[in-house]
Scaffold this active site. Structure first.
Site, mmCIF file in Angstrom:
data_model
loop_
_atom_site.group_PDB
_atom_site.id
_atom_site.type_symbol
_atom_site.label_atom_id
_atom_site.label_comp_id
_atom_site.label_asym_id
_atom_site.label_seq_id
_atom_site.Cartn_x
_atom_site.Cartn_y
_atom_site.Cartn_z
ATOM 1 N N GLY A 49 0.767 -1.250 0.000
ATOM 2 C CA GLY A 49 0.000 0.000 0.000
ATOM 3 C C GLY A 49 0.796 1.296 0.000
ATOM 4 O O GLY A 49 0.232 2.357 0.261
ATOM 5 N N TRP A 51 2.225 2.888 -2.638
ATOM 6 C CA TRP A 51 1.715 3.721 -3.750
ATOM 7 C C TRP A 51 0.297 4.190 -3.420
ATOM 8 O O TRP A 51 -0.065 5.333 -3.680
ATOM 9 C CB TRP A 51 1.656 2.906 -5.050
ATOM 10 N N ASP A 67 -4.925 -6.387 -5.824
ATOM 11 C CA ASP A 67 -3.743 -7.237 -5.608
ATOM 12 C C ASP A 67 -4.195 -8.655 -5.316
ATOM 13 O O ASP A 67 -5.263 -8.868 -4.736
ATOM 14 C CB ASP A 67 -2.888 -6.715 -4.446
ATOM 15 N N ASP A 111 2.445 -1.472 -10.218
ATOM 16 C CA ASP A 111 3.760 -1.842 -9.706
ATOM 17 C C ASP A 111 3.806 -3.362 -9.547
ATOM 18 O O ASP A 111 4.642 -3.900 -8.834
ATOM 19 C CB ASP A 111 3.953 -1.146 -8.340
ATOM 20 N N LYS A 151 5.345 -1.063 -14.049
ATOM 21 C CA LYS A 151 6.716 -1.550 -13.815
ATOM 22 C C LYS A 151 7.006 -2.713 -14.746
ATOM 23 O O LYS A 151 6.128 -3.508 -15.054
ATOM 24 C CB LYS A 151 6.839 -2.015 -12.365
#
Ligand SMILES: C[S@@+](CC[C@H](N)C(=O)[O-])C[C@H]1O[C@@H](n2cnc3c(N)ncnc32)[C@H](O)[C@@H]1O
Length: 195
Positions: A49, A51, A67, A111, A151
C-alpha cells in the site's frame, strides 16, 4: 514483502508509507506529472500500500486498488483482492466504477510483479505478461487523455511490448527511478494521453 533496509526503507517508516516503493511513484510523478487532484485511479499490484497512500494523498479520491495478496484496510481505498490475469476482475472493476458513479479512470498505475526467481529470462517473461495485461485493462477502463504506467523487468521483449502500445498514446517513455535498487533490471513504461 522482504525489504533490504536502505535510506528509502527508513524514510518510508518515518513518513508512514507501507513500503519504500512509494518513492518510486513520487519520482515518476515529479518527472511526468501522472496524476492530479480529483482524479480516479485504478492501481494494480497495490499491496502493501505504499503507492496507494500516495495516490490517495495526491488525488483526494478513493483509489481502486487490486492485488492477489491481501492489503490492510486504508481510508479512501476500495481494495479488490484478485488475480489480474483472471477474467472475473473485469466485471468487479466495472461494478466498482458503478458504485463510484464513474465510467472510467483517469489513470491506471501498476507496480505489479511476481516474486522474482533470480532467473532474468523467467522474470522478464512474467513481467511481460503482467505489463501486457495492465495495458489491456487500461484499454478497457482508461478515459481518453488518461495515463498508464507500469513496472517492467527488462529483457529481449521489452521493446516489443513498448512498441505494441505506444501508438495508442500521445506520449510514451521508458524510464527508471533512483529509488529502484542499484543494478536492478526494473524500469517503468509511461504512457500519457490515451488517444
Ligand atoms: C512490488 S509489490 C507492490 C508494492 C506496492 N506498489 C507498494 O507501494 O506497496 C508487487 C505486488 O504485485 C502483486 N501481484 C503480482 N502478480 C499479481 C497478479 N497476477 N494479480 C494481482 N497482483 C499481483 C503482488 O502480490 C505484490 O503485492
Amino acid at each position: 514483502m522482504l525489504e533490504r533496509k536502505d535510506t528509502y526503507y527508513y524514510r518510508a517508516k518515518s513518513e508512514n508509507y507501507a513500503s519504500r516503493a512509494a518513492y518510486k511513484l513520487k519520482e515518476l510523478q515529479r518527472k511526468f506529472g501522472i496524476i492530479g487532484p480529483g482524479e480516479h485511479v485504478l492501481e494494480i499490484g497495490s499491496s502493501p500500500g505504499g503507492w496507494t497512500k500516495y495516490i490517495a494523498e495526491v488525488t483526494g479520491k478513493s483509489v481502486v486498488a487490486v492485488d492477489i495478496s491481501p492489503m490492510k484496510y486504508m481510508d479512501n481505498v476500495i481494495f479488490l483482492k484478485a488475480d489480474i490475469m483472471g477474467d472475473q476482475l473485469i466485471d468487479r472493476i466495472r461494478d466498482t466504477l458503478k458504485v463510484l458513479g464513474k465510467e472510467s479512470f483517469q489513470a491506471v498505475l501498476s507496480d505489479a510483479m511476481v516474486k522474482t526467481s533470480g532467473n532474468g529470462s523467467i522474470d522478464h517473461s512474467a513481467s511481460y505478461m503482467i505489463g501486457n495485461r495492465v495495458m489491456e485493462i487500461a484499454n478497457i477502463f482508461l478515459s481518453t487523455g488518461g495515463s498508464c504506467v507500469f513496472k517492467h523487468f527488462q529483457g529481449d521483449m521489452t521493446q516489443d511490448l513498448f512498441r505494441k502500445w505506444k501508438d495508442s498514446y500521445r506520449f510514451s517513455r521508458i524510464t527508471n527511478t533512483r529509488a529502484s535498487r542499484h543494478g536492478s533490471r526494473e524500469i517503468y513504461m509511461i504512457f500519457k494521453g490515451k488517444l
